[in-house]
Design an enzyme around this catalytic site. Structure first.
Site, PDB file in Angstrom:
ATOM      1  N   PRO A   1       0.808  -1.222   0.000  1.00 27.34           N
ATOM      2  CA  PRO A   1       0.000   0.000   0.000  1.00 27.34           C
ATOM      3  C   PRO A   1       0.843   1.276   0.000  1.00 27.34           C
ATOM      4  CG  PRO A   1      -0.966  -1.599   1.493  1.00 27.34           C
ATOM      5  CD  PRO A   1       0.342  -2.173   1.042  1.00 27.34           C
TER       6      PRO A   1
ATOM      7  N   ALA B   1       4.314   1.225  -0.851  1.00 30.16           N
ATOM      8  CA  ALA B   1       5.553   0.994  -1.586  1.00 30.16           C
ATOM      9  C   ALA B   1       5.220   0.376  -2.930  1.00 30.16           C
ATOM     10  CB  ALA B   1       6.492   0.076  -0.797  1.00 30.16           C
ATOM     11  N   GLY B   2       5.081   1.254  -3.940  1.00 27.50           N
ATOM     12  CA  GLY B   2       4.816   0.776  -5.284  1.00 27.50           C
ATOM     13  C   GLY B   2       6.092   0.850  -6.095  1.00 27.50           C
TER      14      GLY B   2
ATOM     15  N   TRP C   1      -2.082  -4.794  -4.815  1.00 25.12           N
ATOM     16  CA  TRP C   1      -2.137  -4.844  -6.273  1.00 25.12           C
ATOM     17  C   TRP C   1      -1.582  -6.168  -6.815  1.00 25.12           C
ATOM     18  CZ3 TRP C   1      -5.353  -1.212  -7.181  1.00 25.12           C
ATOM     19  CH2 TRP C   1      -5.288  -0.007  -6.469  1.00 25.12           C
TER      20      TRP C   1
ATOM     21  N   ARG D   1     -18.449  -0.899 -43.026  1.00 24.58           N
ATOM     22  CA  ARG D   1     -19.337   0.227 -42.793  1.00 24.58           C
ATOM     23  C   ARG D   1     -19.343   1.161 -44.010  1.00 24.58           C
ATOM     24  NH1 ARG D   1     -23.680   2.346 -39.958  1.00 24.58           N
ATOM     25  NH2 ARG D   1     -23.296   4.510 -39.308  1.00 24.58           N
TER      26      ARG D   1
ATOM     27  N   GLY E   1     -16.784   5.110 -34.129  1.00 21.76           N
ATOM     28  CA  GLY E   1     -17.736   6.166 -33.794  1.00 21.76           C
ATOM     29  C   GLY E   1     -18.585   5.789 -32.587  1.00 21.76           C
ATOM     30  N   GLY E   2     -19.872   6.044 -32.677  1.00 21.88           N
ATOM     31  CA  GLY E   2     -20.774   5.748 -31.565  1.00 21.88           C
ATOM     32  C   GLY E   2     -20.762   4.284 -31.183  1.00 21.88           C
TER      33      GLY E   2
ATOM     34  N   GLU F   1       3.781  -2.907 -13.292  1.00 15.46           N
ATOM     35  CA  GLU F   1       5.209  -3.243 -13.346  1.00 15.46           C
ATOM     36  C   GLU F   1       6.085  -2.036 -13.651  1.00 15.46           C
ATOM     37  OE1 GLU F   1       6.308  -6.962 -15.161  1.00 15.46           O
ATOM     38  OE2 GLU F   1       4.356  -7.839 -14.672  1.00 15.46           O
TER      39      GLU F   1
END
Length: 390
Positions: A136, A138-139, A164, A275, A346-347, A370
Site C-alpha cells: 500500500p 511501496a509501489g 495490487w 461500414r 464512432g458511436g 510493473e
C-alpha cells in the site's frame, strides 16, 4: 470478419518448432479464449480452467529449462506467444506473464534442490503463481517495502500487507519480497510462499476499470510461517532478484500491449471495410485511411522494439534499458491505438456491443503495472545520463 482481418500476424520465428507452437497458441486462443472473453470480462469471471489447459499444453513454462518441465524457448518466441494470448484476452496473456514472473526468482536464483522440488509443478503441473512486491505504501519505491520476515529457528515468520497482486487469492504460490534486515534495498529477501499457508488471506478483489476477469487483491500475512528451504537466494539478495524479474516482466507487458493493440486494429479494420457512408466503405476516406496506417505503424514499431530487447536477453547481453523502452513505447502505443479504434467505430465504438471499448479500458492499466511509464522514463534516463545528482 473479412478474410483480410483474419490473416495472422506475419512473424519471423527461429525454428519449425516455434512455428508449430504459435499455430497451437492461435488454435487455443480461437477455440477456448476469444469466444468467451467479452462475456466473462463483463461478469468478472476468472478463467482458471484456461490456465489449466495452457499448463497441460506446455505454455506456462515456455522460457524455462526443459530439465524442470519448461519449454526451453527463447524470449523471442515466448513473448510472441504472450502477444497472441493477449490479443484474444488480456486477462489470459497478462496472467501468463505474471505466472512467469512468479517463477523467475526460483528458476534464476534457487538451488538445484529447490528447483527440482518445486519447478516441475510450477512450470507444467497445473499450478498458478503470483508476484508480491508492491505494498500500500511501496509501489514504484520498492526498496521501502515494510512487510517483514523474522527468523525463528529453521523458519521465517512473515507479517505485512502486499497490494495490487494479480491472481491475489487464487494463486497456488506467491513469490514474496520481505524485509529481513536493514532499511533500503540491501535488507530484502525473497521467499516462495504456498497459496494455502496458514495466516495468509486475501482481501476482496479491487473493482477495476478493465481486466475485470483478473483478480487483483491485497494479501495479508499474519504470522505466516515459511521454512528456510523456501528462501530464494541469499538473505538480502531479494531486491536484486526483484529487479531482474521486473526487467523480464516488462517485456511481457510490452508484448501483451501489442497484442491488445493488434486486436483493436483488427476490429477497426473490419468495421472500416464493412461500414458504408455516402455510398462507400469508410475505409475509402483518406482521413480514416491515414488513421489506420498510423495505428499499424505504431504496432509494427512496438513489436520490433520488444523483439529487439528479447533477442538481447536471449544472447545474454544487457537489456534493462531496452526493456524499459519497450514497456514505455508499446503500452503508450496500445493506449493510442485502442483510442483511435474507438474513434473509427464512432458511436458503436463507445458501446459494449463491440470489443474496442473494452480493449481501450484494458490498455490503460498496461501504462501503470510493473512500473508506471513515468518510472520507465526515469530508468531510461539513468542509463543515458547516470543517476540524478541530488
Amino acid at each position: 470478419m473479412t478474410d483480410r482481418a483474419q490473416q495472422p500476424v506475419e512473424r519471423q520465428l527461429p525454428t519449425e518448432e516455434s512455428r508449430d507452437l504459435l499455430a497451437l497458441v492461435r488454435e487455443i486462443a480461437q477455440r477456448e479464449i476469444r469466444p468467451r472473453a467479452a462475456e466473462e470480462e463483463d461478469t468478472g469471471r476468472f478463467p482458471r480452467e484456461v490456465f489449466g489447459l495452457l499448463s497441460e499444453s506446455g505454455l506456462l513454462g515456455l522460457p524455462y529449462a526443459g530439465e524442470f518441465g519448461g519449454g526451453d524457448q527463447p524470449y523471442e518466441v515466448y513473448l510472441q506467444v504472450l502477444e497472441e494470448l493477449a490479443a484474444a484476452r488480456l486477462t489470459v496473456g497478462l496472467g501468463v506473464s505474471v505466472h512467469s514472473l512468479a517463477c523467475h526468482g526460483l528458476a534464476g536464483y534457487g538451488t538445484k534442490e529447490q528447483q527440482a522440488a518445486h519447478l516441475p509443478a510450477m512450470l507444467g503441473g497445473g499450478l498458478l503463481g503470483a508476484y508480491c512486491l508492491s505494498e500500500p505504501g511501496a509501489g514504484s519505491d520498492a526498496a521501502s517495502l515494510t512487510t517483514k520476515a523474522v527468523r525463528d529457528g529453521d523458519d521465517w515468520i512473515i507479517d505485512g500487507t502486499k497490494a495490487w497482486i494479480t491472481h491475489g487469492g487464487v494463486a497456488d504460490f506467491y513469490t514474496v519480497l520481505a524485509r529481513t534486515g536493514v532499511d533500503g534495498p540491501k535488507g530484502i529477501t525473497a521467499f516462495l510462499v504456498p497459496g494455502d499457508a496458514a495466516g495468509l488471506t486475501a482481501a476482496v478483489p479491487e473493482k477495476k476499470m478493465g481486466m475485470k476477469g483478473s483478480p487483483t487483491a491485497q494479501l495479508h500475512f499474519d504470522g505466516v510461517r515459511v521454512p528456510d528451504t523456501r528462501r530464494i537466494g541469499e538473505e538480502g539478495q531479494g531486491f536484486t532478484i526483484a529487479l531482474a524479474a521486473l526487467d523480464a516482466g516488462r517485456l511481457g507487458i510490452a508484448a501483451c500491449a501489442i497484442g491488445v493493440a493488434q486486436a483493436a486494429l483488427d476490429e477497426a479494420l473490419v468495421y472500416a471495410l464493412d461500414r458504408k457512408q455516402f455510398g462507400h466503405p469508410i475505409a475509402d476516406f483518406q482521413g480514416l485511411r491515414f488513421m489506420l496506417a498510423d495505428m499499424a505503424t505504431k504496432i509494427e514499431a512496438g513489436r520490433a522494439l520488444y523483439l529487439a530487447a528479447a533477442r538481447l536477453r536471449d544472447a545474454g547481453k544487457p537489456f534493462s534499458r531496452q526493456a524499459a523502452m519497450a514497456k514505455l513505447f508499446c503500452t503508450d502505443a496500445a493506449m493510442a491505438v485502442t483510442t483511435d479504434a474507438v474513434q473509427v467505430l464512432g458511436g458503436y465504438g463507445y458501446t459494449a456491443d463491440f470489443p474496442v471499448e473494452r480493449l481501450m479500458r484494458e490498455a490503460k492499466v498496461l501504462q501503470i503495472v510493473e512500473g508506471t511509464n513515468q518510472i520507465q522514463r526515469m530508468v531510461i534516463a539513468r542509463h543515458l545520463a547516470g543517476p540524478e545528482s541530488r
